[in-house]
Motif scaffolding. Structure first.
Motif, PDB file in Angstrom:
ATOM      1  N   PRO A  60       0.822  -1.214   0.000  1.00  0.00           N
ATOM      2  CA  PRO A  60       0.000   0.000   0.000  1.00  0.00           C
ATOM      3  C   PRO A  60       0.859   1.270   0.000  1.00  0.00           C
ATOM      4  CG  PRO A  60      -0.773  -1.563   1.647  1.00  0.00           C
ATOM      5  CD  PRO A  60       0.544  -2.064   1.173  1.00  0.00           C
ATOM      6  N   LEU A  61       0.386   2.295  -0.652  1.00  0.00           N
ATOM      7  CA  LEU A  61       1.081   3.572  -0.694  1.00  0.00           C
ATOM      8  C   LEU A  61       1.250   4.123   0.721  1.00  0.00           C
ATOM      9  CD1 LEU A  61       2.200   5.666  -2.721  1.00  0.00           C
ATOM     10  CD2 LEU A  61       0.001   6.860  -2.537  1.00  0.00           C
ATOM     11  N   GLY A  62       2.433   4.558   1.049  1.00  0.00           N
ATOM     12  CA  GLY A  62       2.707   5.112   2.367  1.00  0.00           C
ATOM     13  C   GLY A  62       3.151   4.089   3.394  1.00  0.00           C
ATOM     14  N   THR A  63       3.263   2.828   3.005  1.00  0.00           N
ATOM     15  CA  THR A  63       3.725   1.779   3.929  1.00  0.00           C
ATOM     16  C   THR A  63       5.190   2.016   4.308  1.00  0.00           C
ATOM     17  OG1 THR A  63       2.224   0.139   2.985  1.00  0.00           O
ATOM     18  CG2 THR A  63       4.130  -0.689   4.211  1.00  0.00           C
ATOM     19  N   THR A  64       5.489   1.945   5.588  1.00  0.00           N
ATOM     20  CA  THR A  64       6.859   2.180   6.056  1.00  0.00           C
ATOM     21  C   THR A  64       7.567   0.906   6.502  1.00  0.00           C
ATOM     22  OG1 THR A  64       6.059   2.658   8.298  1.00  0.00           O
ATOM     23  CG2 THR A  64       6.319   4.539   6.783  1.00  0.00           C
ATOM     24  N   GLU A  65       6.809  -0.167   6.811  1.00  0.00           N
ATOM     25  CA  GLU A  65       7.409  -1.423   7.253  1.00  0.00           C
ATOM     26  C   GLU A  65       6.823  -2.587   6.459  1.00  0.00           C
ATOM     27  OE1 GLU A  65       7.931  -2.111  11.374  1.00  0.00           O
ATOM     28  OE2 GLU A  65       7.992   0.011  11.912  1.00  0.00           O
ATOM     29  N   VAL A  66       7.724  -3.446   5.967  1.00  0.00           N
ATOM     30  CA  VAL A  66       7.315  -4.566   5.117  1.00  0.00           C
ATOM     31  C   VAL A  66       8.010  -5.836   5.589  1.00  0.00           C
ATOM     32  CG1 VAL A  66       7.629  -5.557   2.805  1.00  0.00           C
ATOM     33  CG2 VAL A  66       6.715  -3.250   3.059  1.00  0.00           C
ATOM     34  N   VAL A  67       7.299  -6.953   5.503  1.00  0.00           N
ATOM     35  CA  VAL A  67       7.888  -8.267   5.748  1.00  0.00           C
ATOM     36  C   VAL A  67       8.364  -8.844   4.425  1.00  0.00           C
ATOM     37  CG1 VAL A  67       7.331 -10.676   6.306  1.00  0.00           C
ATOM     38  CG2 VAL A  67       6.594  -8.849   7.836  1.00  0.00           C
ATOM     39  N   VAL A  68       9.573  -9.388   4.434  1.00  0.00           N
ATOM     40  CA  VAL A  68      10.088 -10.120   3.269  1.00  0.00           C
ATOM     41  C   VAL A  68      10.351 -11.556   3.716  1.00  0.00           C
ATOM     42  CG1 VAL A  68      11.938 -10.351   1.579  1.00  0.00           C
ATOM     43  CG2 VAL A  68      11.111  -8.071   2.218  1.00  0.00           C
ATOM     44  N   ALA A  69       9.706 -12.513   3.054  1.00  0.00           N
ATOM     45  CA  ALA A  69       9.864 -13.934   3.375  1.00  0.00           C
ATOM     46  C   ALA A  69      10.596 -14.616   2.226  1.00  0.00           C
ATOM     47  CB  ALA A  69       8.507 -14.589   3.607  1.00  0.00           C
ATOM     48  N   VAL A  70      11.762 -15.179   2.521  1.00  0.00           N
ATOM     49  CA  VAL A  70      12.595 -15.829   1.504  1.00  0.00           C
ATOM     50  C   VAL A  70      12.612 -17.332   1.781  1.00  0.00           C
ATOM     51  CG1 VAL A  70      14.866 -15.952   0.432  1.00  0.00           C
ATOM     52  CG2 VAL A  70      14.015 -13.750   1.280  1.00  0.00           C
ATOM     53  N   SER A  71      12.101 -18.113   0.835  1.00  0.00           N
ATOM     54  CA  SER A  71      11.996 -19.568   0.996  1.00  0.00           C
ATOM     55  C   SER A  71      12.900 -20.264  -0.021  1.00  0.00           C
ATOM     56  CB  SER A  71      10.549 -20.030   0.807  1.00  0.00           C
ATOM     57  OG  SER A  71       9.675 -19.383   1.731  1.00  0.00           O
ATOM     58  N   VAL A  72      13.998 -20.844   0.453  1.00  0.00           N
ATOM     59  CA  VAL A  72      14.944 -21.545  -0.419  1.00  0.00           C
ATOM     60  C   VAL A  72      14.925 -23.046  -0.118  1.00  0.00           C
ATOM     61  CG1 VAL A  72      17.347 -21.766  -1.157  1.00  0.00           C
ATOM     62  CG2 VAL A  72      16.404 -19.503  -0.607  1.00  0.00           C
ATOM     63  N   SER A  73      15.245 -23.399   1.123  1.00  0.00           N
ATOM     64  CA  SER A  73      15.284 -24.819   1.501  1.00  0.00           C
ATOM     65  C   SER A  73      13.910 -25.319   1.946  1.00  0.00           C
ATOM     66  CB  SER A  73      16.298 -25.030   2.621  1.00  0.00           C
ATOM     67  OG  SER A  73      16.035 -24.147   3.709  1.00  0.00           O
ATOM     68  N   TYR A  74      13.185 -24.497   2.683  1.00  0.00           N
ATOM     69  CA  TYR A  74      11.835 -24.807   3.150  1.00  0.00           C
ATOM     70  C   TYR A  74      10.953 -23.588   2.936  1.00  0.00           C
ATOM     71  CZ  TYR A  74      14.105 -28.737   5.531  1.00  0.00           C
ATOM     72  OH  TYR A  74      14.829 -29.872   5.809  1.00  0.00           O
ATOM     73  N   LEU A  75       9.663 -23.773   3.114  1.00  0.00           N
ATOM     74  CA  LEU A  75       8.720 -22.678   2.983  1.00  0.00           C
ATOM     75  C   LEU A  75       8.605 -21.918   4.295  1.00  0.00           C
ATOM     76  CD1 LEU A  75       6.561 -21.246   1.202  1.00  0.00           C
ATOM     77  CD2 LEU A  75       4.882 -22.814   2.204  1.00  0.00           C
ATOM     78  N   VAL A  76       8.806 -20.607   4.232  1.00  0.00           N
ATOM     79  CA  VAL A  76       8.575 -19.782   5.412  1.00  0.00           C
ATOM     80  C   VAL A  76       7.068 -19.726   5.658  1.00  0.00           C
ATOM     81  CG1 VAL A  76       8.821 -17.485   6.427  1.00  0.00           C
ATOM     82  CG2 VAL A  76      10.655 -18.422   4.997  1.00  0.00           C
ATOM     83  N   ASP A  77       6.661 -20.074   6.867  1.00  0.00           N
ATOM     84  CA  ASP A  77       5.234 -20.187   7.204  1.00  0.00           C
ATOM     85  C   ASP A  77       4.623 -18.797   7.407  1.00  0.00           C
ATOM     86  OD1 ASP A  77       2.744 -20.845   8.102  1.00  0.00           O
ATOM     87  OD2 ASP A  77       3.400 -21.774   9.969  1.00  0.00           O
ATOM     88  N   PRO A  78       3.686 -18.395   6.542  1.00  0.00           N
ATOM     89  CA  PRO A  78       3.042 -17.083   6.735  1.00  0.00           C
ATOM     90  C   PRO A  78       2.301 -16.982   8.059  1.00  0.00           C
ATOM     91  CG  PRO A  78       2.599 -17.946   4.535  1.00  0.00           C
ATOM     92  CD  PRO A  78       3.221 -19.061   5.329  1.00  0.00           C
ATOM     93  N   GLY A  79       1.754 -18.108   8.535  1.00  0.00           N
ATOM     94  CA  GLY A  79       1.065 -18.088   9.823  1.00  0.00           C
ATOM     95  C   GLY A  79       2.001 -17.771  10.965  1.00  0.00           C
ATOM     96  N   ALA A  80       3.231 -18.312  10.918  1.00  0.00           N
ATOM     97  CA  ALA A  80       4.226 -18.016  11.949  1.00  0.00           C
ATOM     98  C   ALA A  80       4.656 -16.553  11.873  1.00  0.00           C
ATOM     99  CB  ALA A  80       5.432 -18.941  11.793  1.00  0.00           C
TER     100      ALA A  80
END
Length: 362
Positions: A228-248
């Motif tokens: 969203p426009l004006g967002t100052t903090e973002v999560v970046v999830a990088v999954s290489v060996s396993y899937l990063v759990d969005p729920g976690a």
């Protein structure tokens, strides 16, 4: 399969000129000897037989082969001796600083220094960053003390330089350490011009080079267009060996938009290609730049990747121009699986890395 690959590599490898000269020289001498008319005497079915296995060549041709062969052998010996002393001088003038991060597994019986390939020239000097006493059953019990040890890396390296220029020192890196500390090592070592990374092969229980074939996989990037426009903090999830759990992730950052970088084929042994890792690092950096260009000031990074991949991503993160970044630790079985993070020393000159614990999480 790896044995076949090594045999094929040995057969097709480029030989140095002195070996070629020696081989050619001995071949000439053997040919001259075979054509000199020597005979073989034996007994076949009770009869004495005398014969020459090779046709006799003209004496002048035999002498030419002897001269050429002897000259080639002498030249090969002289070039080999010269190369030996040159390599010895080059070896003595250069240093290979072998940095091993120990945390998640005891590798003392197979130290990294013994796995550095011979093609990396220089005197080996081992430097170990050990935080195993701050980890119990895979859980980091004292992240602040562990952080102090990893943050000291630049000071620990300085004495090994001993006035050497960047071209006279190579860093060989490998480790088995929690993600935030591995990423931090990459950030701290990003200015080292020559770095050779190795990783731990859990199957063979040995250090291994990143010399496998490239499988062509790249990150699938999603969510960046939906910030969203004006967002100052973002999560970046990088999954290489396993899937990063969005729920976690949502338990630690419940309201932050998520940008995902996922490999289509995720498994623990998908990272042994240097070319592939370079491509993934380029994609990661490009994504971070796009996020920064959207006005984001803080990135919360959640990583599921092998040690060498995490280290490489830390190296490529532009600590001078990219946003503030916090790298989270995953601890399976906790009510909040990512209870703390390390804020990386980026942007501000002289800034130190800091452990950031989530409020109300022990």
């Amino acid at each position: 399969m790896r044995v076949v690959d090594r045999v094929s590599e040995w057969i097709t490898r480029e030989r140095p000129i002195e070996r070629k000269l020696l081989g050619a020289g001995f071949l000439c001498l053997a040919t001259a000897g075979a054509g000199s008319g020597w005979t073989v005497e034996t007994t076949i079915l009770g009869r004495h037989v005398k014969f020459s296995p090779f046709p006799q060549m003209p004496e002048i041709l035999s002498w030419i082969l002897v001269v050429v062969g002897s000259t080639a052998i002498l030249a090969g010996i002289l070039i080999g001796v010269r190369r030996y002393f040159h390599d010895r001088a080059d070896h003595d003038s250069k240093a290979v600083l072998v940095i091993e991060q120990r945390g998640l597994r005891d590798t003392t019986d197979t130290p990294l220094v013994g796995a550095v390939p011979r093609s990396v020239k220089g005197r080996r000097q081992a430097l170990t960053v050990d935080i195993r006493d701050r980890i119990k059953d895979g859980v980091v019990t004292d992240p602040e003390t562990a952080l102090d040890r990893v943050s000291a890396l630049p000071r620990m390296i300085e004495p090994y330089r001993n006035g050497k220029g960047s071209s006279d020192m190579v860093v060989a890196y490998g480790g088995l350490s929690p993600v935030p500390f591995t990423f931090l090592a990459g950030v701290l070592l990003d200015d080292e011009s020559q770095i050779v990374a190795l990783d731990w092969d859990r199957t063979s229980e040995a250090w291994r080079q990143l010399n496998a074939d490239d499988d062509g996989d790249s990150f699938e990037v999603t969510g960046i267009e939906q910030i969203p426009l004006g967002t100052t903090e973002v999560v970046v999830a990088v999954s290489v060996s396993y899937l990063v759990d969005p729920g976690a992730i949502s338990k630690s950052r419940p309201s932050s938009p998520i940008v995902e970088l996922k490999l289509p084929r995720r498994f623990p042994d998908n990272h042994w290609s240097e070319t592939k890792q370079q491509r993934l690092a380029k994609q990661f950096l490009e994504t971070m730049i796009r996020i920064a260009d959207s006005g984001v000031a803080t990135i919360h990074l959640f990583l599921a990747a092998q040690n060498s991949v995490v280290f490489r991503l830390g190296r490529v993160y532009d600590k001078r121009n990219l946003p503030r970044i916090l790298v989270y630790q995953y601890q399976k079985g906790r009510a909040v699986e990512h209870p703390w993070s390390i804020e990386m020393p980026v942007q501000d000159i002289g800034k130190a890395a800091v452990v950031q614990s989530l409020p109300g999480v022990n």
